[in-house]
Design a protein around this motif. Structure first.
Motif, short mmCIF file in Angstrom:
data_model
loop_
_atom_site.label_atom_id
_atom_site.label_comp_id
_atom_site.label_asym_id
_atom_site.label_seq_id
_atom_site.Cartn_x
_atom_site.Cartn_y
_atom_site.Cartn_z
N ARG A 29 68.30 33.95 37.09
CA ARG A 29 66.84 33.98 36.89
C ARG A 29 66.32 35.22 37.60
O ARG A 29 66.43 35.32 38.81
N LEU A 30 65.72 36.14 36.83
CA LEU A 30 65.38 37.45 37.38
C LEU A 30 64.08 37.97 36.77
O LEU A 30 63.97 38.03 35.53
N ARG A 31 63.13 38.35 37.63
CA ARG A 31 61.88 38.94 37.12
C ARG A 31 62.23 40.22 36.35
O ARG A 31 63.09 40.99 36.76
N GLY A 32 61.59 40.38 35.23
CA GLY A 32 61.87 41.55 34.38
C GLY A 32 62.66 41.17 33.14
O GLY A 32 62.61 41.86 32.13
N LEU A 33 63.42 40.05 33.24
CA LEU A 33 64.19 39.61 32.07
C LEU A 33 63.35 38.73 31.16
O LEU A 33 62.35 38.15 31.58
N ILE A 34 63.77 38.60 29.90
CA ILE A 34 63.18 37.63 28.97
C ILE A 34 64.29 36.61 28.66
O ILE A 34 64.32 35.53 29.26
N ALA A 35 65.21 36.92 27.76
CA ALA A 35 66.27 35.97 27.40
C ALA A 35 67.52 36.75 26.98
O ALA A 35 67.45 37.55 26.04
N HIS A 36 68.62 36.51 27.68
CA HIS A 36 69.84 37.29 27.48
C HIS A 36 71.04 36.37 27.65
O HIS A 36 70.97 35.38 28.38
N GLN A 37 72.13 36.72 26.99
CA GLN A 37 73.35 35.91 27.18
C GLN A 37 74.59 36.75 26.91
O GLN A 37 74.62 37.56 25.98
N GLU A 38 75.59 36.53 27.77
CA GLU A 38 76.90 37.13 27.55
C GLU A 38 77.93 36.03 27.39
O GLU A 38 77.93 35.07 28.16
N VAL A 39 78.80 36.18 26.42
CA VAL A 39 79.96 35.31 26.31
C VAL A 39 81.17 36.20 26.64
O VAL A 39 81.40 37.22 25.98
N LEU A 40 81.88 35.82 27.70
CA LEU A 40 83.03 36.60 28.18
C LEU A 40 84.31 35.91 27.73
O LEU A 40 84.51 34.72 28.03
N LEU A 41 85.14 36.65 27.02
CA LEU A 41 86.41 36.09 26.54
C LEU A 41 87.54 36.93 27.12
O LEU A 41 87.42 38.16 27.19
N GLY A 42 88.62 36.29 27.54
CA GLY A 42 89.70 37.05 28.15
C GLY A 42 91.07 36.51 27.83
O GLY A 42 91.26 35.31 27.65
N ASP A 43 92.03 37.46 27.74
CA ASP A 43 93.44 37.08 27.57
C ASP A 43 94.26 38.18 28.22
O ASP A 43 93.70 39.14 28.77
N GLU A 44 95.60 38.08 28.17
CA GLU A 44 96.45 39.06 28.84
C GLU A 44 96.06 40.48 28.45
O GLU A 44 96.09 40.83 27.27
N GLY A 45 95.63 41.28 29.43
CA GLY A 45 95.41 42.71 29.21
C GLY A 45 94.17 43.10 28.44
O GLY A 45 93.98 44.27 28.12
N GLU A 46 93.30 42.13 28.10
CA GLU A 46 92.08 42.52 27.38
C GLU A 46 90.94 41.51 27.57
O GLU A 46 91.18 40.33 27.84
#
Ligand SMILES: NC(=O)C1=CN([C@@H]2O[C@H](COP(=O)(O)OP(=O)(O)OC[C@H]3O[C@@H](n4cnc5c(N)ncnc54)[C@H](OP(=O)(O)O)[C@@H]3O)[C@@H](O)[C@H]2O)C=CC1
Ligand SMILES: O=C(O)C1=N[C@H](C(=O)O)C[C@H](O)C1
Length: 248
Positions: free
Chosen positions: A189-206
């Motif tokens: 929760r941060l002043r200055g933001l509206i609505a944002h999202q990251e989906v982080l996906l990970g596997d060997e080496g990437e």
């Protein structure tokens, strides 16, 4: 002309929705209601579709009233779980020509982000979600993050994916985020933001990061108007704006 009433009309999203409805050539804004106003004003004004951007603690009462009066509803308010959806389905069974759309996010980009994330999730060993919002938001995690986690969990179950690895044995409360259907969700929760999202996906080496940013509340309006235009011909309960988009 579609006669539209807005609930939560003095709020951030409700005010933006009133402007969008007024500007739409095929819609007429017939009622703008907020805290303390009588829902009867909607029937008096002849509203055919109600858009609800209020609060999780009042939205179910608003919807019960709309369904009872046969008024279609397009809902952006958050706070929907399986129990609430089941309640709506049973209320709608008694009013078979009425439609309710529950859309965790009306931004077209956010809908695509959720779909892309669900598509990618079975190909990666690890996946976590970070949602970032303005500090006036009352609920956490966001409705979008919850829905994304559910879509990802469904896709992984269907693909027979293994549980996500995590060796954590000691942690401060909240350090690993919330567990939504087996997916970790972290909130900022941060002043200055509206609505944002990251989906982080990970596997060997990437890793793969899928990110969406709403930099203005106008980003939600194309989706709201799509819902308003389609809900009158879509009786029953629809969850997710993707059902009104041709994504095949
Ligand atoms: N699906 C989507 O794309 C989006 C969904 N949202 C969601 O929409 C909801 C509203 O967000 P936002 O506009 O930022 O919030 P705001 O707090 O700015 O607006 C909510 C408004 O609803 C009013 N309200 C409260 N109770 C009632 C009631 N019983 N009847 C009518 N109005 C009422 C509030 O009045 P008071 O302040 O006096 O309580 C306020 O004016 C949240 O759940 C949010 O997460 C937000 C953005 C996009
Ligand atoms: O409260 C907000 O602002 C938002 N709420 C919705 C959510 O909880 O997902 C949609 C969007 O993220 C903005």
């Amino acid at each position: 002309m579609i006669k539209v009433g807005v609930l939560g009309a003095k709020g951030k999203m409700g005010a933006q929705t009133c402007l969008a409805v007024e500007e739409a050539a095929d819609c007429e804004l017939v009622a703008r209601l907020d805290q303390g106003d009588e829902l009867d004003e909607l029937t008096a004004a002849g509203a055919e579709v109600v858009v609800d951007f209020t609060r999780p603690e009042v939205v179910m009462d608003n919807l019960a009233w709309c369904i009872e009066h046969g008024i279609n509803a397009v809902v952006g308010t958050t706070g929907f779980d399986e129990e609430r959806l089941a309640t709506l389905r049973s209320q709608l069974a008694g009013s078979p020509s009425t439609g309710v759309l529950i859309a965790p996010n009306f931004s077209i980009g956010a809908v695509l982000m959720m779909q892309f994330a669900a598509k990618a999730a079975p190909y990666y060993e690890s996946v976590e979600i970070v949602e970032l919002h303005h500090p006036d938001k009352v609920d956490a995690p966001s409705g979008t993050a919850r829905r994304t986690a559910e879509l990802i969990a469904d896709a992984r179950r269907e693909a027979g994916s293994k549980p996500i690895p995590d060796a954590t044995t000691t942690a401060l409360d909240g350090a690993r985020g919330a567990d939504v259907d087996g997916i970790r969700v972290h909130g900022v929760r941060l002043r200055g933001l509206i609505a944002h999202q990251e989906v982080l996906l990970g596997d060997e080496g990437e890793t793969l990061t899928i990110r969406h940013d709403s930099m203005a509340r106008t980003s939600f309006m194309a989706g709201v108007l799509l819902g308003v235009r389609r809900i009158g011909s879509t009786p029953g309960l629809t969850v997710g704006l993707e059902h009104f988009m041709d994504l095949s």
